[in-house]
Design an enzyme around this catalytic site. Structure first.
Site, PDB file in Angstrom:
ATOM      1  N   LYS A  52      20.801 178.038  80.326  1.00 55.46           N
ATOM      2  CA  LYS A  52      21.654 178.817  79.476  1.00 55.46           C
ATOM      3  C   LYS A  52      20.944 180.118  79.518  1.00 55.46           C
ATOM      4  O   LYS A  52      21.483 181.164  79.379  1.00 55.46           O
ATOM      5  CB  LYS A  52      21.762 178.124  78.337  1.00 55.46           C
ATOM      6  N   GLN A  96      20.088 172.536  70.939  1.00 57.71           N
ATOM      7  CA  GLN A  96      20.295 171.481  72.116  1.00 57.71           C
ATOM      8  C   GLN A  96      20.322 170.107  71.529  1.00 57.71           C
ATOM      9  O   GLN A  96      19.198 169.838  70.781  1.00 57.71           O
ATOM     10  CB  GLN A  96      19.277 171.744  73.058  1.00 57.71           C
ATOM     11  N   ASP A 119      28.746 176.477  70.294  1.00 56.84           N
ATOM     12  CA  ASP A 119      29.022 175.164  70.858  1.00 56.84           C
ATOM     13  C   ASP A 119      30.093 174.416  70.166  1.00 56.84           C
ATOM     14  O   ASP A 119      30.893 173.413  70.843  1.00 56.84           O
ATOM     15  CB  ASP A 119      27.823 174.027  70.388  1.00 56.84           C
TER      16      ASP A 119
HETATM   17  N1  GUN Z   1      23.585 168.301  74.792  1.00 60.80           N
HETATM   18  C1  GUN Z   1      24.503 167.792  75.405  1.00 60.80           C
HETATM   19  N2  GUN Z   1      25.496 168.738  75.830  1.00 60.80           N
HETATM   20  C2  GUN Z   1      25.287 169.715  74.794  1.00 60.80           C
HETATM   21  C3  GUN Z   1      25.854 170.801  74.593  1.00 60.80           C
HETATM   22  O1  GUN Z   1      27.159 171.114  75.147  1.00 60.80           O
HETATM   23  N3  GUN Z   1      25.406 171.705  73.733  1.00 60.80           N
HETATM   24  C4  GUN Z   1      24.372 171.308  72.869  1.00 60.80           C
HETATM   25  N4  GUN Z   1      24.036 172.012  72.038  1.00 60.80           N
HETATM   26  N5  GUN Z   1      23.611 170.176  73.538  1.00 60.80           N
HETATM   27  C5  GUN Z   1      24.211 169.240  73.985  1.00 60.80           C
END
Ligand code: GUN
Length: 295
Positions: A52, A96, A119
């Protein structure tokens, strides 16, 4: 059978955002700034967050990565989120997941300013999504919708079977596919660990979305000829022949399912890169003050 190439489509989206960022820059406007929080040392989470952050740099965004030891107190984490909430230079915040057991994930998500929740996990944004209002759509289902749109796949009236009801993928996916939109207008069956006749349901599906996190769970005998297969799984399987000691497989047994499908996403290179492209789109909308996208 056609491969739905997430690498290719995400690159096209990222190239387009890069142009938009260059325009913002030329106009002296604010450059989008994403803040990512990573707690602990989970290998998969490290990879996702690194990806990311790298993508931000590629398209000209600013990014900040806050890393914390897995022992971080809940209070210290919440204080840091509040700091990011109050920092006007930060447009998007992502924490995350998963978080260590001693931290209340719900409390963490609820602490993120909904206008920076790229998110789309905050209850206010989930509520807007369910109501069909413009908001941040969780990145994985949003990325899948962008992929279906890119390939001009007609989903109207199709029966979609979603396997897995997580808040991150399965539940929002079921809502987006059932919406009166394009892509959308599917008849959706949301299946989970208590579903009794999963195989029969899958066999009726025109679209299968596998999001359960079980390696190669969906086999050829579960898929109708000509189905569209979306594989959300990213599972690490031990493999001594690899330098890393593992290889990635999806939730779908690709070798046997792909010949039966009309379209299928590979793992890696399918849904994964689309998730990042969708996150970047959400961050762009956060930065220009458009509270979410119109999808
Ligand atoms: N863990 C697995 N998928 C995601 C996501 O799309 N965003 C975040 N913040 N954590 C994750």
């Amino acid at each position: 059978m056609q491969i739905l190439d997430g690498k290719l489509v995400s690159k096209a989206i990222k190239d387009q955002i890069a142009v938009q960022v260059a325009e913002l820059k030329a106009q002296g406007k604010k450059i989008p700034h994403l803040a990512a929080i990573l707690v602990g040392n989970d290998g998969a989470s490290e990879t996702y967050v690194a990806s990311k952050v790298k993508s931000c740099a590629e398209i000209g965004y600013n990014s900040t990565l806050l890393r914390f030891d897995s022992q971080i107190s809940e209070k210290h984490l919440l204080d840091n989120i509040n700091m990011l909430n109050e920092n006007p230079d930060i447009d998007g915040i992502l924490v995350q997941l998963p978080l260590p057991k001693h931290i209340n994930e719900e409390l963490v998500i609820n602490t993120i300013d909904p206008s920076k929740d790229v998110d789309g996990f905050h209850p206010m944004n989930v509520g807007k999504m369910v109501s069909g209002l413009p908001t941040f759509i969780p990145a994985t289902p949003y990325g899948i919708m962008l992929m279906l749109e890119h390939y001009n796949i007609d989903t109207k009236g199709k029966h979609a079977v979603v396997i897995g009801r997580s808040h991150i993928v399965g539940t929002p996916m079921s809502i987006l596919l059932s919406r009166n939109s394009n892509p959308g207008n599917c008849t959706v069956t949301l299946t989970h660990s208590h579903t009794k006749n999963l195989k029969e349901l899958c066999l009726q599906a025109d679209i299968v979305v596998a999001a359960i996190g079980k390696p190669e769970f969906v086999t050829a005998d579960m898929v109708k000829e000509g189905a569209i297969v979306i594989d959300v799984g990213i599972n690490r399987i031990p493999d001594a022949s690899k330098k890393s000691g593992f290889r990635l497989v999806g939730d779908v047994k690709f070798d046997e399912v792909s010949p039966r499908s009309s379209y299928i996403t590979p793992v890696p290179g399918g849904v994964g890169p689309m998730t990042i492209a969708a996150l970047l789109k959400n961050t762009y909308h956060a930065a220009i003050g458009q509270k979410g996208n119109q999808n």
